[in-house]
Enzyme design. Structure first.
Site, PDB file in Angstrom:
ATOM      1  N   SER A  22      16.214  -1.778  -0.983  1.00  0.00           N
ATOM      2  CA  SER A  22      16.186  -2.601  -2.199  1.00  0.00           C
ATOM      3  C   SER A  22      17.528  -3.271  -2.520  1.00  0.00           C
ATOM      4  O   SER A  22      17.547  -4.448  -2.902  1.00  0.00           O
ATOM      5  CB  SER A  22      15.713  -1.762  -3.391  1.00  0.00           C
ATOM      6  OG  SER A  22      14.388  -1.352  -3.171  1.00  0.00           O
ATOM      7  N   LYS A  71       8.940   8.579 -10.171  1.00  0.00           N
ATOM      8  CA  LYS A  71       8.137   7.512 -10.772  1.00  0.00           C
ATOM      9  C   LYS A  71       7.260   7.991 -11.930  1.00  0.00           C
ATOM     10  O   LYS A  71       6.978   7.225 -12.843  1.00  0.00           O
ATOM     11  CB  LYS A  71       7.246   6.858  -9.710  1.00  0.00           C
ATOM     12  CG  LYS A  71       8.006   5.963  -8.734  1.00  0.00           C
ATOM     13  CD  LYS A  71       7.041   5.280  -7.770  1.00  0.00           C
ATOM     14  CE  LYS A  71       7.783   4.443  -6.746  1.00  0.00           C
ATOM     15  NZ  LYS A  71       6.870   3.720  -5.862  1.00  0.00           N
ATOM     16  N   ASN A  92       7.887   1.973 -11.692  1.00  0.00           N
ATOM     17  CA  ASN A  92       8.870   1.722 -10.626  1.00  0.00           C
ATOM     18  C   ASN A  92       9.936   0.714 -11.046  1.00  0.00           C
ATOM     19  O   ASN A  92      10.858   0.437 -10.286  1.00  0.00           O
ATOM     20  CB  ASN A  92       8.192   1.268  -9.318  1.00  0.00           C
ATOM     21  CG  ASN A  92       7.836  -0.203  -9.355  1.00  0.00           C
ATOM     22  OD1 ASN A  92       7.544  -0.745 -10.422  1.00  0.00           O
ATOM     23  ND2 ASN A  92       7.868  -0.854  -8.214  1.00  0.00           N
ATOM     24  N   ASP A 107       4.310  -2.084  -8.094  1.00  0.00           N
ATOM     25  CA  ASP A 107       3.787  -1.752  -6.751  1.00  0.00           C
ATOM     26  C   ASP A 107       2.388  -2.359  -6.533  1.00  0.00           C
ATOM     27  O   ASP A 107       2.108  -2.928  -5.473  1.00  0.00           O
ATOM     28  CB  ASP A 107       3.706  -0.230  -6.560  1.00  0.00           C
ATOM     29  CG  ASP A 107       5.073   0.389  -6.286  1.00  0.00           C
ATOM     30  OD1 ASP A 107       5.957  -0.311  -5.769  1.00  0.00           O
ATOM     31  OD2 ASP A 107       5.243   1.583  -6.592  1.00  0.00           O
ATOM     32  N   GLY A 132      -5.966   8.389   1.347  1.00  0.00           N
ATOM     33  CA  GLY A 132      -4.830   8.803   0.528  1.00  0.00           C
ATOM     34  C   GLY A 132      -5.160   8.661  -0.944  1.00  0.00           C
ATOM     35  O   GLY A 132      -5.988   7.805  -1.332  1.00  0.00           O
ATOM     36  N   GLY A 134      -2.389   9.412  -3.406  1.00  0.00           N
ATOM     37  CA  GLY A 134      -1.102   9.640  -4.073  1.00  0.00           C
ATOM     38  C   GLY A 134      -0.720   8.438  -4.938  1.00  0.00           C
ATOM     39  O   GLY A 134      -1.565   7.624  -5.324  1.00  0.00           O
ATOM     40  N   GLY A 135       0.576   8.331  -5.211  1.00  0.00           N
ATOM     41  CA  GLY A 135       1.063   7.287  -6.116  1.00  0.00           C
ATOM     42  C   GLY A 135       0.758   5.880  -5.618  1.00  0.00           C
ATOM     43  O   GLY A 135       0.320   5.016  -6.395  1.00  0.00           O
ATOM     44  N   LEU A 227       0.261   0.865   4.381  1.00  0.00           N
ATOM     45  CA  LEU A 227       1.343   0.671   3.409  1.00  0.00           C
ATOM     46  C   LEU A 227       2.708   1.074   3.941  1.00  0.00           C
ATOM     47  O   LEU A 227       3.727   0.790   3.336  1.00  0.00           O
ATOM     48  CB  LEU A 227       1.044   1.443   2.114  1.00  0.00           C
ATOM     49  CG  LEU A 227      -0.286   1.120   1.420  1.00  0.00           C
ATOM     50  CD1 LEU A 227      -0.337   1.797   0.059  1.00  0.00           C
ATOM     51  CD2 LEU A 227      -0.496  -0.375   1.273  1.00  0.00           C
ATOM     52  N   TYR A 229       5.999   0.773   6.039  1.00  0.00           N
ATOM     53  CA  TYR A 229       6.707  -0.412   6.510  1.00  0.00           C
ATOM     54  C   TYR A 229       7.765  -0.009   7.528  1.00  0.00           C
ATOM     55  O   TYR A 229       8.450   0.996   7.368  1.00  0.00           O
ATOM     56  CB  TYR A 229       7.338  -1.211   5.356  1.00  0.00           C
ATOM     57  CG  TYR A 229       8.193  -0.376   4.436  1.00  0.00           C
ATOM     58  CD1 TYR A 229       9.518  -0.106   4.718  1.00  0.00           C
ATOM     59  CD2 TYR A 229       7.649   0.166   3.270  1.00  0.00           C
ATOM     60  CE1 TYR A 229      10.286   0.663   3.870  1.00  0.00           C
ATOM     61  CE2 TYR A 229       8.407   0.956   2.427  1.00  0.00           C
ATOM     62  CZ  TYR A 229       9.720   1.188   2.732  1.00  0.00           C
ATOM     63  OH  TYR A 229      10.481   1.969   1.903  1.00  0.00           O
TER      64      TYR A 229
HETATM   65  P1  NAP Z   1       2.509  10.499  -2.335  1.00  0.00           P
HETATM   66  O1  NAP Z   1       2.295  10.220  -3.777  1.00  0.00           O
HETATM   67  O2  NAP Z   1       3.320  11.674  -1.936  1.00  0.00           O
HETATM   68  O3  NAP Z   1       1.036  10.631  -1.646  1.00  0.00           O
HETATM   69  C1  NAP Z   1       0.929  10.922  -0.279  1.00  0.00           C
HETATM   70  C2  NAP Z   1      -0.549  10.815   0.152  1.00  0.00           C
HETATM   71  O4  NAP Z   1      -0.606  11.035   1.570  1.00  0.00           O
HETATM   72  C3  NAP Z   1      -1.437  11.876  -0.474  1.00  0.00           C
HETATM   73  O5  NAP Z   1      -2.725  11.356  -0.587  1.00  0.00           O
HETATM   74  C4  NAP Z   1      -1.379  12.997   0.568  1.00  0.00           C
HETATM   75  O6  NAP Z   1      -2.527  13.822   0.558  1.00  0.00           O
HETATM   76  C5  NAP Z   1      -1.366  12.193   1.840  1.00  0.00           C
HETATM   77  N1  NAP Z   1      -0.713  12.944   2.927  1.00  0.00           N
HETATM   78  C6  NAP Z   1       0.594  13.239   3.036  1.00  0.00           C
HETATM   79  N2  NAP Z   1       0.844  13.923   4.178  1.00  0.00           N
HETATM   80  C7  NAP Z   1      -0.353  14.066   4.786  1.00  0.00           C
HETATM   81  C8  NAP Z   1      -0.754  14.696   6.001  1.00  0.00           C
HETATM   82  N3  NAP Z   1       0.120  15.321   6.817  1.00  0.00           N
HETATM   83  N4  NAP Z   1      -2.070  14.664   6.324  1.00  0.00           N
HETATM   84  C9  NAP Z   1      -2.975  14.053   5.529  1.00  0.00           C
HETATM   85  N5  NAP Z   1      -2.631  13.437   4.355  1.00  0.00           N
HETATM   86  C10 NAP Z   1      -1.350  13.460   3.989  1.00  0.00           C
HETATM   87  O7  NAP Z   1       3.179   9.255  -1.605  1.00  0.00           O
HETATM   88  P2  NAP Z   1       2.971   7.706  -1.944  1.00  0.00           P
HETATM   89  O8  NAP Z   1       4.048   7.271  -2.842  1.00  0.00           O
HETATM   90  O9  NAP Z   1       1.576   7.492  -2.352  1.00  0.00           O
HETATM   91  O10 NAP Z   1       3.266   7.036  -0.521  1.00  0.00           O
HETATM   92  C11 NAP Z   1       2.294   7.011   0.492  1.00  0.00           C
HETATM   93  C12 NAP Z   1       2.772   6.066   1.599  1.00  0.00           C
HETATM   94  O11 NAP Z   1       2.833   4.735   1.092  1.00  0.00           O
HETATM   95  C13 NAP Z   1       4.186   6.395   2.112  1.00  0.00           C
HETATM   96  O12 NAP Z   1       4.230   6.236   3.491  1.00  0.00           O
HETATM   97  C14 NAP Z   1       5.060   5.364   1.445  1.00  0.00           C
HETATM   98  O13 NAP Z   1       6.189   5.001   2.233  1.00  0.00           O
HETATM   99  C15 NAP Z   1       4.103   4.189   1.342  1.00  0.00           C
HETATM  100  N6  NAP Z   1       4.490   3.301   0.240  1.00  0.00           N
HETATM  101  C16 NAP Z   1       4.776   2.022   0.552  1.00  0.00           C
HETATM  102  C17 NAP Z   1       5.149   1.169  -0.455  1.00  0.00           C
HETATM  103  C18 NAP Z   1       5.468  -0.248  -0.100  1.00  0.00           C
HETATM  104  O14 NAP Z   1       6.056  -0.951  -0.922  1.00  0.00           O
HETATM  105  N7  NAP Z   1       5.083  -0.704   1.069  1.00  0.00           N
HETATM  106  C19 NAP Z   1       5.233   1.599  -1.793  1.00  0.00           C
HETATM  107  C20 NAP Z   1       4.916   2.931  -2.077  1.00  0.00           C
HETATM  108  C21 NAP Z   1       4.561   3.792  -1.032  1.00  0.00           C
HETATM  109  P3  NAP Z   1      -2.656  15.075  -0.436  1.00  0.00           P
HETATM  110  O15 NAP Z   1      -3.205  14.528  -1.708  1.00  0.00           O
HETATM  111  O16 NAP Z   1      -3.589  15.966   0.286  1.00  0.00           O
HETATM  112  O17 NAP Z   1      -1.287  15.662  -0.589  1.00  0.00           O
END
Ligand code: NAP
Length: 288
Positions: A22, A71, A92, A107, A132, A134-135, A227, A229
């Site tokens: 960023s 967040k 964010n 986001d 997924g 998560g956030g 998602l 990168y």
């Molecule tokens: P988060 O809130 O920690 O959520 C992670 C998600 O992935 C949850 O659904 C989790 O499942 C699942 N997960 C994690 N490890 C796993 C595994 N070994 N096997 C199966 N499922 C698994 O994270 P987040 O913020 O949502 O981020 C998710 C991804 O999006 C990351 O890679 C992040 O870099 C990317 N992202 C990208 C941007 C962008 O601007 N491009 C912005 C935000 C995030 P459970 O519910 O079972 O724990």
């Protein structure tokens, strides 16, 4: 870059921030626009988060981005929270407006802009499948629901998190058809019949994971999104592209969420292409 007594400060609060792109993206935009602004990383320990947030007011920052793992924690430290951020339960971007801390979530808008602007996709009526809960999944699904998609199916490792996310979407957009499946269910046909398929987990390969995506069902009528990168194309997108699907990775989401934050702070239109070049160069240099 000029730094003097007039320099306006913005930054990013998170921990760790070792790999944050960023500062590079925003400072490139400030340079290009000739703005005397500077964007700095602000690593904060969890137990000092409240002091850190108060500190941005005391130090006359114009705003900050907030990233992992804060967040959600910052929500109750703000004076006001925009409706989208309130709905997804995550902030964010913070703007300091006349001494008041206002929270936003850019986001979802970042993902939506990447999908509609970069791929030219029409979200209305689309059937969405997301891996997924998560956030990132929250921001993306609520933005798609508000954009008028027809249905959303969630597949996630922890089924309880899918149920929670389904509840969030139903509350914000009761007309959308929302469902969730366990990773053990057979969802091959669903994959074939979905219009938008999104990987919102950190998994870049599904080999050996509890989650799977039957790639043989991907086809040319779909948009497949990952998602994550990096300068390398994730295997899911390689498989999707080989079957004729349109693909987007997380770079567009990252770019447009930054552009939206820039616009909230400066009130000016963000120089998106300058920010895109800076992002791609930084990714390549960092070998991410
Ligand atoms: P988060 O809130 O920690 O959520 C992670 C998600 O992935 C949850 O659904 C989790 O499942 C699942 N997960 C994690 N490890 C796993 C595994 N070994 N096997 C199966 N499922 C698994 O994270 P987040 O913020 O949502 O981020 C998710 C991804 O999006 C990351 O890679 C992040 O870099 C990317 N992202 C990208 C941007 C962008 O601007 N491009 C912005 C935000 C995030 P459970 O519910 O079972 O724990």
């Amino acid at each position: 870059m000029r730094i003097d007594g007039e320099t306006r400060l913005v930054g990013i609060i998170g921990n760790p921030l070792d790999n944050t792109l960023s500062p590079t993206i925003h400072n490139a935009a400030f340079d290009y626009m000739g703005l005397n602004w500077c964007y700095v990383p602000l690593t904060v320990q969890a137990e000092h988060l409240r002091e850190g947030i108060e500190g941005i007011k005391a130090l006359r920052f114009t705003g900050v981005n907030v990233t992992m793992p804060f967040k959600t924690d910052v929500l109750d430290m703000l004076d006001d929270v925009a409706m989208f951020a309130e709905t997804v339960g995550a902030v964010n971007t913070i703007l300091v407006d006349k001494g008041r801390l206002i929270g936003y979530n850019t986001d979802g808008r970042g993902f939506y802009t990447a999908l509609t602007r970069d791929v030219g996709y029409e979200v209305k009526g689309a059937r969405v499948l997301i891996m997924g809960a998560g956030g990132a999944a929250r921001s993306v699904t609520v933005s798609l629901a508000l954009g008028g998609c027809a249905s959303i199916v969630i597949v996630n490792r922890t089924v309880g998190h899918s149920e929670q996310l389904a509840g969030v979407i139903r509350q914000s957009t009761p007309d959308i058809d929302v469902d969730w499946l366990s990773p053990d269910d057979d969802y091959d046909i669903l994959v074939a019949e979905s219009d938008i398929i999104i990987n919102a987990t950190p998994l870049t390969s599904f080999n050996g994971s509890v989650l799977r995506i039957p790639v043989s069902m991907l086809n040319r009528n779909q948009v497949v999104c990952d998602l994550n990168y990096s300068s390398y194309q994730p295997p899911l997108l390689q498989e999707a592209e080989a079957r004729g699907a349109r693909v987007i990775d997380g770079k567009g989401m990252l770019l447009y969420q930054a552009a939206a934050a820039f616009e909230i702070w400066t009130g000016l239109e963000a120089p998106v292409e300058v920010m895109r070049v800076a992002l791609l160069k930084a990714l390549e240099e960092a070998h991410i």
